[in-house]
Design an enzyme around this catalytic site. Structure first.
Site, PDB file in Angstrom:
ATOM      1  N   LYS A  45       0.849  -1.205   0.000  1.00 32.59           N
ATOM      2  CA  LYS A  45       0.000   0.000   0.000  1.00 32.59           C
ATOM      3  C   LYS A  45       0.880   1.250   0.000  1.00 32.59           C
ATOM      4  CE  LYS A  45      -0.277  -0.184   5.073  1.00 32.59           C
ATOM      5  NZ  LYS A  45      -1.107  -0.573   6.224  1.00 32.59           N
ATOM      6  N   ARG A 142     -10.710   0.010  14.841  1.00 35.08           N
ATOM      7  CA  ARG A 142     -10.830   0.728  13.569  1.00 35.08           C
ATOM      8  C   ARG A 142     -11.862  -0.020  12.721  1.00 35.08           C
ATOM      9  NH1 ARG A 142      -4.574   1.872  11.848  1.00 35.08           N
ATOM     10  NH2 ARG A 142      -5.086   0.020  10.621  1.00 35.08           N
ATOM     11  N   TYR A 275      14.717  30.053   7.914  1.00 34.61           N
ATOM     12  CA  TYR A 275      13.580  30.826   8.411  1.00 34.61           C
ATOM     13  C   TYR A 275      13.514  30.841   9.928  1.00 34.61           C
ATOM     14  CZ  TYR A 275      11.885  30.497   3.604  1.00 34.61           C
ATOM     15  OH  TYR A 275      11.753  30.568   2.243  1.00 34.61           O
ATOM     16  N   MET A 322      10.847  24.242   2.601  1.00 38.11           N
ATOM     17  CA  MET A 322      10.123  23.444   1.609  1.00 38.11           C
ATOM     18  C   MET A 322      11.075  22.682   0.694  1.00 38.11           C
ATOM     19  SD  MET A 322       7.228  24.588  -1.164  1.00 38.11           S
ATOM     20  CE  MET A 322       6.135  25.278   0.053  1.00 38.11           C
TER      21      MET A 322
HETATM   22  C1  LIG Z   1      -0.300  -1.631   6.826  1.00 39.46           C
HETATM   23  C2  LIG Z   1      -0.920  -2.907   7.255  1.00 39.46           C
HETATM   24  C3  LIG Z   1      -0.129  -4.060   7.444  1.00 39.46           C
HETATM   25  C4  LIG Z   1       1.380  -4.045   7.393  1.00 39.46           C
HETATM   26  O1  LIG Z   1       1.887  -3.577   8.636  1.00 39.46           O
HETATM   27  P1  LIG Z   1       3.460  -3.598   8.925  1.00 39.46           P
HETATM   28  O2  LIG Z   1       3.553  -3.259  10.367  1.00 39.46           O
HETATM   29  O3  LIG Z   1       4.063  -2.562   8.045  1.00 39.46           O
HETATM   30  O4  LIG Z   1       3.953  -4.952   8.614  1.00 39.46           O
HETATM   31  C5  LIG Z   1      -0.787  -5.258   7.698  1.00 39.46           C
HETATM   32  N1  LIG Z   1      -2.131  -5.313   7.787  1.00 39.46           N
HETATM   33  C6  LIG Z   1      -2.918  -4.227   7.653  1.00 39.46           C
HETATM   34  C7  LIG Z   1      -4.388  -4.364   7.782  1.00 39.46           C
HETATM   35  C8  LIG Z   1      -2.345  -2.985   7.403  1.00 39.46           C
HETATM   36  O5  LIG Z   1      -3.114  -1.911   7.280  1.00 39.46           O
END
Ligand SMILES: *Cc1c(COP(=O)(O)O)cnc(C)c1O
Length: 408
Positions: A45, A142, A275, A322
């Site tokens: 992802k 969640r 800055y 930036m």
């Molecule tokens: C991002 C995610 C993972 C991977 O987590 P890591 O700690 O990076 O291995 C696994 N499962 C779900 C549902 C996630 O959102």
């Protein structure tokens, strides 16, 4: 001009995230061995945590990962468009998610509740059964079906399976504190997961995969592996545990972030820097300008973060802007005075012998996950890949895609 087969060297990249696919494959093989006979889902992802989803997915599959995981259906569809046909699971949806495209694209869908009806509608329309993984909330709060609704959720899914509208491929959940192995909540989540699996099996679910472990659990809790682990951070060679280095876990960092010094000049004592003039030179010194800033994804609050130049590590002084940041060559006590570093390589983080992503996380009050993931599209990705004959393909975010035998 511009033919893919041109063997010309690519133009010099001014800002580079070098992605070491050999290191990535090493990490995948290490994780595959560690969790076997459970399988490995490579979590790609967020453009593979900033590393480029296409090249990372291909290398991970080649090194033994069996599945791919993403948050959004759009990310899964991008993998399909890149010609990747391995199983892909997407688990975070909205009412606007393209469920029909997902079903048509053979994308596995993680479901927590309301999405079931949307997915079934898409499957009915297409006359293609959806592949779904039912998610139980074992404590993270969640997504995931609450335990008291689980039995009826499973029942509804099974009814649709009877109708030929879907197939329940998996049951899964997600940990909340697996990066803190001493905490008791992981045991509790595991217990709830086992119960949910048993309820589903009793109701008639014939799953292919049960999965709950992320990287920290894959590394520290063999009893959490079940049929598959979903690893993200570990693929990228970083440690989920404060106080434990990647090396100690058998992992190799994959991303190196670098540029070259853009300016270098002698200044008197009392020279304010960047800055807000939050830094002032204590004595006459040499300042060097590093052309990376928060638009490149380096946190603005990361003052003090390390920059490696010519074998010496200098902390960033003054505010990160930036586009740029400044190092004071006197800060280490080895007078850089008079030294002209323009054009020298400046490395913010990388593998062994270089500053680490964790040092940048500490300097920024953040975590290594965020540092790598937020490196922006303004930084070119370049893939080094000596261990494979396959092309280092294109990252979805980056058109520049020449196969690379070595870094610039
Ligand atoms: C991002 C995610 C993972 C991977 O987590 P890591 O700690 O990076 O291995 C696994 N499962 C779900 C549902 C996630 O959102």
């Amino acid at each position: 001009m511009g033919h893919v087969n041109d063997l010309q060297a690519p133009p010099a990249a001014e800002r580079l995230a070098v992605i070491d696919l050999d290191a990535l494959r090493h990490n995948v093989r290490h994780l595959v061995r560690l969790v076997s006979p459970a399988r490995v889902m490579a979590v790609v992802k967020a453009d593979a945590y900033g590393h480029g989803a296409g090249p990372v997915a291909r290398a991970a599959l080649e090194a033994g990962a069996s599945w791919l995981g993403v948050a959004h259906i759009s990310e899964a569809l991008a993998l399909r468009s890149a010609g990747i046909n391995a199983p892909v699971l997407a688990w975070l949806h909205t009412v606007d998610s393209p469920f029909a495209e997902a079903v048509a694209g053979n994308i596995d869908l993680g479901l927590s509740g309301w999405e079931l009806e949307s997915v079934v509608a898409a499957a009915r329309e297409l006359q293609i059964p959806a592949r779904v993984h039912l998610k139980i909330d074992t404590g993270l709060g969640r997504n995931g079906c609450p335990p008291d609704l689980w039995e009826s959720f499973v029942g509804r899914a099974l009814a649709y399976q009877e109708e030929g509208l879907l197939r329940v491929v998996g049951i899964f959940s997600h940990f909340s504190v697996a990066d803190e192995p001493e905490r008791p909540e992981t045991d509790l989540q595991l217990e709830r997961f086992r119960t949910a699996v048993a309820v589903a099996e009793d109701a008639g679910v014939d799953h292919e995969v049960r999965h709950i472990a992320n990287t920290p659990a894959a590394l520290s809790r063999p009893d959490s592996h079940f049929d598959m682990v979903r690893v993200g951070l570990g693929l990228y060679g970083l440690s989920p545990f404060p106080g434990q280095s990647p090396e100690q876990l058998g992992l190799q960092p994959v991303m190196t972030l670098k540029t070259t010094i853009a300016n270098c000049k002698e200044v008197p004592a009392g020279q304010g820097v960047s800055y807000g003039l939050r830094y002032s030179t204590a004595e006459p010194t040499t300042l060097a300008l590093v052309p990376l800033g928060y638009a490149d994804g380096v946190p603005r609050v990361g003052t003090g973060g390390p920059v490696w130049v010519d074998g010496t590590v200098y902390p960033v002084v003054g505010r990160i802007a930036m586009d740029q940041m400044v190092i004071d060559l006197e800060t280490t006590g080895i007078a850089g005075t008079g030294k002209d570093l323009v054009g020298r390589e400046a490395i913010l983080f990388g593998g062994a012998g270089l500053p680490s992503v964790d040092e940048w996380a500490d300097a920024s009050g953040s975590i290594n996950y965020e540092i790598i993931t937020r490196i922006s599209g303004r930084v070119q990705r370049r893939y080094t890949d000596t261990g494979s004959s396959q092309e280092a393909g294109q990252g979805p975010a980056e058109p520049e895609a020449a196969p690379e035998g070595s870094e610039a």
